[in-house]
Design a protein around this motif. Structure first.
Motif, PDB file in Angstrom:
ATOM      1  N   TYR A  54       4.761  -6.058   8.846  1.00  0.00           N
ATOM      2  CA  TYR A  54       4.235  -5.237   7.755  1.00  0.00           C
ATOM      3  C   TYR A  54       3.571  -4.055   8.454  1.00  0.00           C
ATOM      4  O   TYR A  54       2.525  -4.203   9.073  1.00  0.00           O
ATOM      5  CB  TYR A  54       3.240  -6.062   6.933  1.00  0.00           C
ATOM      6  N   HIS A 101      -0.861   0.159   6.987  1.00  0.00           N
ATOM      7  CA  HIS A 101      -1.046   0.723   5.646  1.00  0.00           C
ATOM      8  C   HIS A 101      -2.502   0.505   5.237  1.00  0.00           C
ATOM      9  O   HIS A 101      -3.229  -0.233   5.905  1.00  0.00           O
ATOM     10  CB  HIS A 101      -0.111   0.020   4.640  1.00  0.00           C
ATOM     11  N   ASP A 127      -4.822  -0.920   1.945  1.00  0.00           N
ATOM     12  CA  ASP A 127      -4.604  -1.759   0.764  1.00  0.00           C
ATOM     13  C   ASP A 127      -5.103  -1.083  -0.512  1.00  0.00           C
ATOM     14  O   ASP A 127      -4.693  -1.461  -1.611  1.00  0.00           O
ATOM     15  CB  ASP A 127      -5.297  -3.122   0.937  1.00  0.00           C
ATOM     16  N   HIS A 176      -4.351  -1.078   8.577  1.00  0.00           N
ATOM     17  CA  HIS A 176      -4.077  -2.397   9.181  1.00  0.00           C
ATOM     18  C   HIS A 176      -2.618  -2.748   8.956  1.00  0.00           C
ATOM     19  O   HIS A 176      -1.975  -2.237   8.036  1.00  0.00           O
ATOM     20  CB  HIS A 176      -4.987  -3.463   8.555  1.00  0.00           C
TER      21      HIS A 176
HETATM   22 ZN    ZN Z   1      -2.474  -5.014   3.817  1.00  0.00          ZN
END
Ligand code: ZN
Ligand code: PD2
Length: 296
Positions: free
Chosen positions: A200, A203, A205, A273
């Motif tokens: 992932y 980005h 949140d 993160h």
């Molecule tokens: Zn995240």
């Protein structure tokens, strides 16, 4: 080199700017001196805006509305956020039905690494009830408020409704007690499954206030103000949760979790993160996002 923003560094930034150097040239000097770009930009922006709003509120009042808004977004009052009180450096915190270990904490970004948040049995039960409902992960499309397939996110996932299983309910009550935030403000628990190579990419949140779809998203409970990523198993290698602005990587250990909060939807929170690629084995996590108000 250390990447912490000391009072000396702040003073130096203000001196450079007062001597007529452009922000771009100050940033270049910081990058040449070995600063991480994200940390340097955040330090520069925050320091200059704080300085401007302290020394010259009049100048701020005369600034264009979008500049004023940006300054207030950075230096103004942030939202109230869920808090894990680590003052006094406790080893363990009472989360109601369980004592949770405090493994590490940082103030900026606000990050707390926790151990023993979930039992091995809870982790197993949550994985098993999620398995039949997994689908390729979607992310919220902030341009429209809908959802989309995102190439930066190569995991599979699903959402539980709040209180959907006994284990989900127990974990939700524990989190509410741990961070002092109403259970009703939490989104449903999300479970993600990463195979080898899945990741992932970094980005934030929170929902980007500049995106057209954000006002629609915010109707359900306002902004996200904190995240708890809980590790349900242990990949043999890789799969850590990374915070690139501060060079932190949290190892995925079963039953452990990483909590982080952000009092404004802005990169100055340093909460960029990501989930690093899984190198060997697989990775299961459950994410709980907390909103400002009741999420319905
Ligand atoms: Zn995240
Ligand atoms: O799985 C992770 O480590 C991770 C990393 C970044 C999960 C999330 N973000 C998330 O669920 O938002």
């Amino acid at each position: 080199m250390s990447q912490s923003v000391t009072p000396e560094l702040r003073r130096w930034i203000i001196e450079q700017a007062s001597a007529g150097c452009t922000p771009e040239s100050v940033l270049k000097a910081m990058l040449d001196a070995g600063w991480n770009a994200g940390v340097a930009e955040a330090a520069l922006e925050r320091t200059l805006l704080e300085h401007l709003s302290t020394v010259s509120p009049g100048a701020l009042a005369q600034a264009a509305p979008e500049v004023r808004e940006a300054v207030q977004g950075v230096v103004g009052q942030g939202s109230a956020v869920p808090v894990i009180d680590t003052s006094g450096s406790p080893r363990r915190i009472d989360a109601g039905d369980r004592w949770v270990d405090v493994i590490a904490h940082v103030n900026h970004p606000r990050v707390v690494v926790l151990g023993n948040l979930l039992s091995a049995e809870e982790c197993e039960a949550i994985i098993e009830s999620a398995k039949p409902r997994l689908a390729r992960s979607l992310t919220v499309q902030t341009a429209t408020g809908g959802e989309e397939l995102n190439p930066d996110r190569t995991s599979s996932g699903m959402f539980f409704a709040r209180g959907q299983t006994p284990e989900v309910t127990a974990v939700e009550q524990r989190i509410a007690r741990l961070v002092g935030w109403p259970m009703e403000n939490g989104e449903g628990l999300q479970v993600l499954h990463y195979r080898p190579g899945a990741e992932y990419k970094p980005h934030y949140d929170y929902f980007d206030p500049n995106e057209a779809g954000t006002p629609t998203i915010l109707k359900r409970g306002g902004q996200r103000v904190a995240t708890l990523v809980m590790y349900l198993n242990e990949p043999a290698r890789g799969g850590g949760t990374t915070f690139p602005d501060v060079g932190l990587e949290v190892a995925p250990v079963r039953g452990h979790a990483v909590f982080f909060s952000y009092d404004r939807p802005h990169p100055s929170t340093r909460t960029l993160h990501g989930g690093a690629p899984v190198l060997e084995g697989e990775k299961w996590v459950a994410t709980k996002w907390l909103r400002e108000r009741e999420f319905s």
